[in-house]
Design a protein around this motif. Structure first.
Motif, PDB file in Angstrom:
ATOM      1  N   ILE A  96       0.836  -1.207   0.000  1.00 51.59           N
ATOM      2  CA  ILE A  96       0.000   0.000   0.000  1.00 51.59           C
ATOM      3  C   ILE A  96       0.867   1.252   0.000  1.00 51.59           C
ATOM      4  CG2 ILE A  96      -1.646   1.303   1.399  1.00 51.59           C
ATOM      5  CD1 ILE A  96      -2.882  -1.336   2.253  1.00 51.59           C
ATOM      6  N   TYR A  97       1.951   1.239   0.717  1.00 52.10           N
ATOM      7  CA  TYR A  97       2.860   2.390   0.712  1.00 52.10           C
ATOM      8  C   TYR A  97       3.517   2.565  -0.661  1.00 52.10           C
ATOM      9  CZ  TYR A  97       7.028   5.175   1.648  1.00 52.10           C
ATOM     10  OH  TYR A  97       8.024   6.124   1.593  1.00 52.10           O
ATOM     11  N   ASN A  98       3.902   1.471  -1.290  1.00 50.55           N
ATOM     12  CA  ASN A  98       4.507   1.566  -2.626  1.00 50.55           C
ATOM     13  C   ASN A  98       3.503   2.068  -3.660  1.00 50.55           C
ATOM     14  OD1 ASN A  98       7.008   0.637  -1.720  1.00 50.55           O
ATOM     15  ND2 ASN A  98       6.469  -1.507  -2.075  1.00 50.55           N
ATOM     16  N   ARG A  99       2.234   1.672  -3.513  1.00 50.87           N
ATOM     17  CA  ARG A  99       1.215   2.197  -4.419  1.00 50.87           C
ATOM     18  C   ARG A  99       1.049   3.697  -4.246  1.00 50.87           C
ATOM     19  NH1 ARG A  99      -3.740  -2.227  -3.819  1.00 50.87           N
ATOM     20  NH2 ARG A  99      -2.670  -3.995  -4.842  1.00 50.87           N
ATOM     21  N   CYS A 100       1.123   4.133  -3.008  1.00 47.19           N
ATOM     22  CA  CYS A 100       1.020   5.574  -2.747  1.00 47.19           C
ATOM     23  C   CYS A 100       2.186   6.327  -3.376  1.00 47.19           C
ATOM     24  CB  CYS A 100       0.961   5.812  -1.248  1.00 47.19           C
ATOM     25  SG  CYS A 100       0.877   7.550  -0.770  1.00 47.19           S
ATOM     26  N   LYS A 101       3.379   5.776  -3.228  1.00 49.81           N
ATOM     27  CA  LYS A 101       4.541   6.420  -3.850  1.00 49.81           C
ATOM     28  C   LYS A 101       4.420   6.446  -5.362  1.00 49.81           C
ATOM     29  CE  LYS A 101       8.083   4.173  -2.442  1.00 49.81           C
ATOM     30  NZ  LYS A 101       9.515   3.834  -2.276  1.00 49.81           N
ATOM     31  N   HIS A 102       3.941   5.349  -5.922  1.00 44.47           N
ATOM     32  CA  HIS A 102       3.800   5.284  -7.377  1.00 44.47           C
ATOM     33  C   HIS A 102       2.766   6.284  -7.870  1.00 44.47           C
ATOM     34  CE1 HIS A 102       3.972   3.452 -11.342  1.00 44.47           C
ATOM     35  NE2 HIS A 102       2.638   3.375 -11.343  1.00 44.47           N
ATOM     36  N   ALA A 103       1.642   6.426  -7.121  1.00 44.10           N
ATOM     37  CA  ALA A 103       0.627   7.402  -7.513  1.00 44.10           C
ATOM     38  C   ALA A 103       1.142   8.825  -7.378  1.00 44.10           C
ATOM     39  CB  ALA A 103      -0.629   7.214  -6.664  1.00 44.10           C
ATOM     40  N   ASN A 133      -3.516   4.425   7.434  1.00 46.73           N
ATOM     41  CA  ASN A 133      -3.321   4.004   8.818  1.00 46.73           C
ATOM     42  C   ASN A 133      -2.721   2.596   8.787  1.00 46.73           C
ATOM     43  OD1 ASN A 133      -3.410   3.443  11.528  1.00 46.73           O
ATOM     44  ND2 ASN A 133      -5.545   4.104  11.804  1.00 46.73           N
ATOM     45  N   TYR A 134      -1.395   2.520   8.744  1.00 42.78           N
ATOM     46  CA  TYR A 134      -0.727   1.237   8.532  1.00 42.78           C
ATOM     47  C   TYR A 134      -0.864   0.310   9.743  1.00 42.78           C
ATOM     48  CZ  TYR A 134       1.368   3.693   4.589  1.00 42.78           C
ATOM     49  OH  TYR A 134       1.555   4.397   3.435  1.00 42.78           O
ATOM     50  N   ILE A 135      -0.925   0.880  10.931  1.00 36.59           N
ATOM     51  CA  ILE A 135      -1.107   0.040  12.116  1.00 36.59           C
ATOM     52  C   ILE A 135      -2.445  -0.686  12.044  1.00 36.59           C
ATOM     53  CG2 ILE A 135      -1.296   0.008  14.626  1.00 36.59           C
ATOM     54  CD1 ILE A 135       1.484   0.585  13.691  1.00 36.59           C
ATOM     55  N   TYR A 136      -3.496   0.053  11.683  1.00 41.93           N
ATOM     56  CA  TYR A 136      -4.818  -0.569  11.552  1.00 41.93           C
ATOM     57  C   TYR A 136      -4.820  -1.609  10.434  1.00 41.93           C
ATOM     58  CZ  TYR A 136      -9.746  -1.075  10.376  1.00 41.93           C
ATOM     59  OH  TYR A 136     -10.978  -1.602  10.081  1.00 41.93           O
ATOM     60  N   ILE A 137      -4.151  -1.311   9.326  1.00 37.23           N
ATOM     61  CA  ILE A 137      -4.098  -2.254   8.201  1.00 37.23           C
ATOM     62  C   ILE A 137      -3.432  -3.562   8.630  1.00 37.23           C
ATOM     63  CG2 ILE A 137      -3.056  -2.661   5.939  1.00 37.23           C
ATOM     64  CD1 ILE A 137      -3.452   0.310   5.352  1.00 37.23           C
ATOM     65  N   GLU A 138      -2.313  -3.450   9.313  1.00 37.24           N
ATOM     66  CA  GLU A 138      -1.594  -4.663   9.718  1.00 37.24           C
ATOM     67  C   GLU A 138      -2.378  -5.456  10.766  1.00 37.24           C
ATOM     68  OE1 GLU A 138       2.222  -3.409  10.971  1.00 37.24           O
ATOM     69  OE2 GLU A 138       2.861  -2.752   8.981  1.00 37.24           O
ATOM     70  N   ILE A 139      -3.019  -4.756  11.716  1.00 37.03           N
ATOM     71  CA  ILE A 139      -3.806  -5.465  12.728  1.00 37.03           C
ATOM     72  C   ILE A 139      -5.001  -6.161  12.084  1.00 37.03           C
ATOM     73  CG2 ILE A 139      -5.265  -5.158  14.761  1.00 37.03           C
ATOM     74  CD1 ILE A 139      -3.400  -2.951  15.673  1.00 37.03           C
ATOM     75  N   ALA A 140      -5.702  -5.453  11.168  1.00 32.14           N
ATOM     76  CA  ALA A 140      -6.862  -6.056  10.510  1.00 32.14           C
ATOM     77  C   ALA A 140      -6.448  -7.251   9.661  1.00 32.14           C
ATOM     78  CB  ALA A 140      -7.573  -5.011   9.649  1.00 32.14           C
ATOM     79  N   CYS A 141      -5.349  -7.129   8.940  1.00 32.46           N
ATOM     80  CA  CYS A 141      -4.877  -8.244   8.122  1.00 32.46           C
ATOM     81  C   CYS A 141      -4.443  -9.418   8.983  1.00 32.46           C
ATOM     82  CB  CYS A 141      -3.719  -7.789   7.235  1.00 32.46           C
ATOM     83  SG  CYS A 141      -4.200  -6.673   5.899  1.00 32.46           S
ATOM     84  N   PHE A 142      -3.753  -9.119  10.067  1.00 31.10           N
ATOM     85  CA  PHE A 142      -3.274 -10.199  10.923  1.00 31.10           C
ATOM     86  C   PHE A 142      -4.433 -10.942  11.578  1.00 31.10           C
ATOM     87  CE2 PHE A 142      -2.009 -11.672  15.164  1.00 31.10           C
ATOM     88  CZ  PHE A 142      -1.038 -12.599  14.795  1.00 31.10           C
TER      89      PHE A 142
END
Length: 695
Positions: A60-67, A429-438
């Motif tokens: 998701i961070y790489n997509r943001c950088k690419h955009a 919100n990367y913390i929320y993304i990682e917690i939700a995925c985990f």
């Protein structure tokens, strides 16, 4: 922090896999290659589950950088320096670098190593090690030969299918497949097989896990189920003992027929080493090493029959040991559940145990988990905790079932997992993304892996805790994990729309998806099987909810725990009687130990004093009266000892009745303390074995 999260999770997952393997395997008795192979398989599968959320946040961070890079920045602005800092990009691209960001180039290499290592284990190495572990050969060469023969059909089938496919590609002029496409086809075939089994296990776990916690909160349910297990386990235990006796009888015959100078005597010695110690001692006493064998008059077993016997000994001894340990564990569980049922009506709010734990508890645990805390937890709090947990798990199960049926819809987005991830992606919100995925992939993994730990295929595959799992079952579980984990992760990425083949968006894929390759080579699998087959989880959940599988097994003669069945009621009553009998037996043992302890405390000091008085030296000045003093002291202490013996006999007259079917009576204090000793090593005056010679 770049790469630190990855390193911490690698270390944590290793110790997690090591802990689980120590619980189910036996490091001391099982072969090291079996332990290493199973540990590596479990470790790689758990590692994929724990590392995948980091891959999602990094993507998701790489997509943001690419955009942000594709947007038109003002002329003369230094975009490189801007992205190198952790400050957000102005306007609509606030690209913060996540705390667990993994640098470019690391994840593709990591996934490639993990994936292909797990595939090598599950399709080549572990099946070979299974046959090697179950082989009854007496040498490494013999075991390898047996393993190759058993896996010849297994490997030959794959080679035949792959060779036919290559011939078809070479003959057809319209097909021009490159190496990458062949690799993708192989990955798709493996994932298809894994997805087929994944949906079956997932449908069972989504219903059974919440239901097990809900039923665990019911009063008396666990106790009734424990009684049912006790009746079944006693039957299995008796069958294991009978099988072991039959196998040991065959070993005894072979041991008596093959003497010390026979060429196959080394094979017999190897078999004897695998037998229990009591059988080894019996066979050793009946062995005459000075008797030679005669090839002309006697018939001897062949090496092939000894290999078969060796295999039977390994299996029967392992099964007998496992049933013995499981019986003791089940007894402790039944006694504890009966204590819970008794303490529920206690007015003192103090948890009272019928039997004290044989192992001393930690002082820290005793201080915080005292009888009062234990009573409130076991009798009041735990049922409500189980109910709340069952409701939460049921909500998760409904979300999974709904998402499995709607994840192919991108407009509108119906998959709840995809909705949660996309909402978090908008705010980065990367913390929320990682917690939700985990949490999501962890719940899916628990539903699948717990089913692998629960299922039992007769006596060939069975994961038993407390170090009672055999090598074959450990290796088979490693094979299942390696085949189930890749399609599980792909299914999770499809539920969250992180897989471009599902979302149909031209976005940067995750590193894990890029390793799997593009499924456009096999469009009927990518657009058909991968999308519509997971919908069968609805049918499987309904079948599990109504216990259709349990009812079918019960009709076939495999007794299953069902509350509305007469056979279940009979087995529950039988198990209850078995537990009551074992409880009385243990109570008698504790009463006997208490009597012995009281006897030692009451009469141990007087006996020591009398022994010291016997050894008192006569003063040299009274040498003229030494003989008279010696006689007086002897008669004095003899009378005292006689009184002590009479007291001991009166104390032990009301002792517990002995089991006269036993072979020895060494626990009787009268036999070891009183009476006249004979050269043959027996006390005749108070020996109970002489009294009951005619019984």
């Amino acid at each position: 922090m770049s790469g630190a999260a990855l390193g911490l999770e690698i270390v944590f997952v290793f110790f997690l896999a090591l802990f689980l393997l120590h619980r189910y395997g036996d490091f001391k008795k099982q072969h090291r290659l079996v332990i290493v192979g199973t540990l590596l398989a479990w470790y790689l599968c758990f590692l994929i589950v724990f590392i995948l959320p980091l891959d999602v946040s990094t993507t998701i961070y790489n997509r943001c950088k690419h955009a942000a890079a594709n947007s038109s920045p003002p002329e003369g602005s230094n975009m490189t320096g801007l992205y190198a800092t952790a400050t957000p990009i102005p306007s609509q691209h606030p690209c913060f670098k996540p705390w667990s960001y993994i640098p470019d180039g690391i994840m593709p290499i990591f996934w490639r190593v993990v994936y292909w290592t797990s595939q090598f284990l599950t399709w080549i190495l572990l099946p070979f090690m299974q046959s090697y572990a179950r082989s009854g050969g007496f040498s490494i060469t013999g075991k390898i030969k047996t393993a190759l023969i058993e896996n010849a059909i297994y490997y030959g089938t794959y080679l035949l299918i792959f060779g036919a496919f290559l011939i078809y590609v070479a003959v057809n002029p319209h097909l021009h497949l490159e190496w990458n496409q062949l690799q993708t086809i192989g990955i798709a075939a493996a994932n298809t097989w894994g997805l087929f089994l994944l949906v079956l296990l997932l449908g069972y776990g989504l219903v059974e896990i919440p239901r097990s916690y809900w039923n665990g909160a019911k009063r008396g349910y666990l106790l009734m189920k424990t009684y049912f297990k006790a009746a079944k386990l006693m039957t299995e235990k008796a069958d294991a003992e009978e099988t072991l006796e039959d196998v040991m009888e065959e070993v005894r015959k072979v041991n008596e027929s093959i003497k010390y100078n026979h060429p196959l005597r080394k094979c017999v010695d190897t078999i004897l080493k695998k037998c229990p110690i009591e059988y080894q001692e019996k066979m050793g006493r009946n062995m005459d090493d000075y008797e030679d064998f005669d090839e002309k008059h006697n018939t001897y077993p062949s090496e092939k029959s000894l290999v078969k016997l060796h295999k039977q000994v390994i299996y029967s001894v392992q099964r007998h040991r496992r049933t013995q340990v499981q019986w003791q564990i089940l007894l402790e569980q039944a006694f504890y559940l009966e204590d819970v049922a008794k303490n529920e009506t206690s007015a003192t709010c103090q948890f009272v145990h019928t039997f004290q734990s044989p192992e001393p508890e930690n002082r820290f645990i005793q201080y915080f988990y005292n009888p009062t805390v234990e009573w409130y937890w076991e009798c009041l709090l735990r049922p409500w905790f189980y109910r709340i947990l069952a409701v939460v798990l049921s909500i998760f199960s409904v979300i999974v079932v709904w998402s499995e049926c709607t994840f192919f819809s991108t407009r509108p987005v119906l998959s709840l997992f995809a909705v949660f991830i996309q909402l978090a992606e908008k705010t980065y919100n990367y913390i929320y993304i990682e917690i939700a995925c985990f949490l999501s992939i962890f719940f899916l993994s628990i539903c699948v892996y717990s089913t692998v730990f629960r299922i039992r295929v007769f006596n060939y595959y069975y994961l038993a805790s407390h170090h009672q799992t055999d090598a074959y079952s450990l290796l088979f579980s490693g094979m299942l994990f390696c085949r189930l984990t890749p399609p599980l992760c792909l299914n999770f990425l499809g539920l969250t729309h992180m897989d471009s083949s599902i979302s149909h968006q031209n976005t940067q894929p995750t590193a894990y998806t890029s390793i799997m390759g593009s499924m456009k080579v096999l469009s009927f699998i990518a657009d058909g099987f991968y999308i519509y087959y997971p919908m069968l989880v609805v049918i499987l959940c309904i079948a599990t909810y109504f216990s259709l599988g349990t009812r079918c097994l019960n009709l076939l003669g495999f007794q299953q725990f069902m509350g509305d069945n007469d056979m279940t009621s009979d087995l529950v009553d039988e198990g209850k009687e078995l537990i009551r009998r074992e409880k009385r037996k243990r109570q008698r043992q504790e009463e006997g130990e208490n009597r012995r302890r009281e006897w030692k405390e009451r009469y141990g000091h007087s006996r020591e004093d009398s022994t010291r008085n016997r050894n008192v030296h006569i003063d040299p000045k009274e040498s003229n009266f030494s003989e008279m003093s010696t006689n007086r002291s002897t008669s004095k202490y003899t009378r005292a000892n006689n009184r002590t013996e009479r007291d001991r006999i009166e104390l032990l007259q009301d002792a517990e009745p002995l089991d006269f079917n036993a072979e020895t009576f060494t626990d009787d204090p009268l036999e070891s303390e009183s009476g006249r000793y004979q050269p043959g090593g027996r006390y005749l005056s108070m020996s109970r074995s002489r009294i009951f010679d005619d019984v």
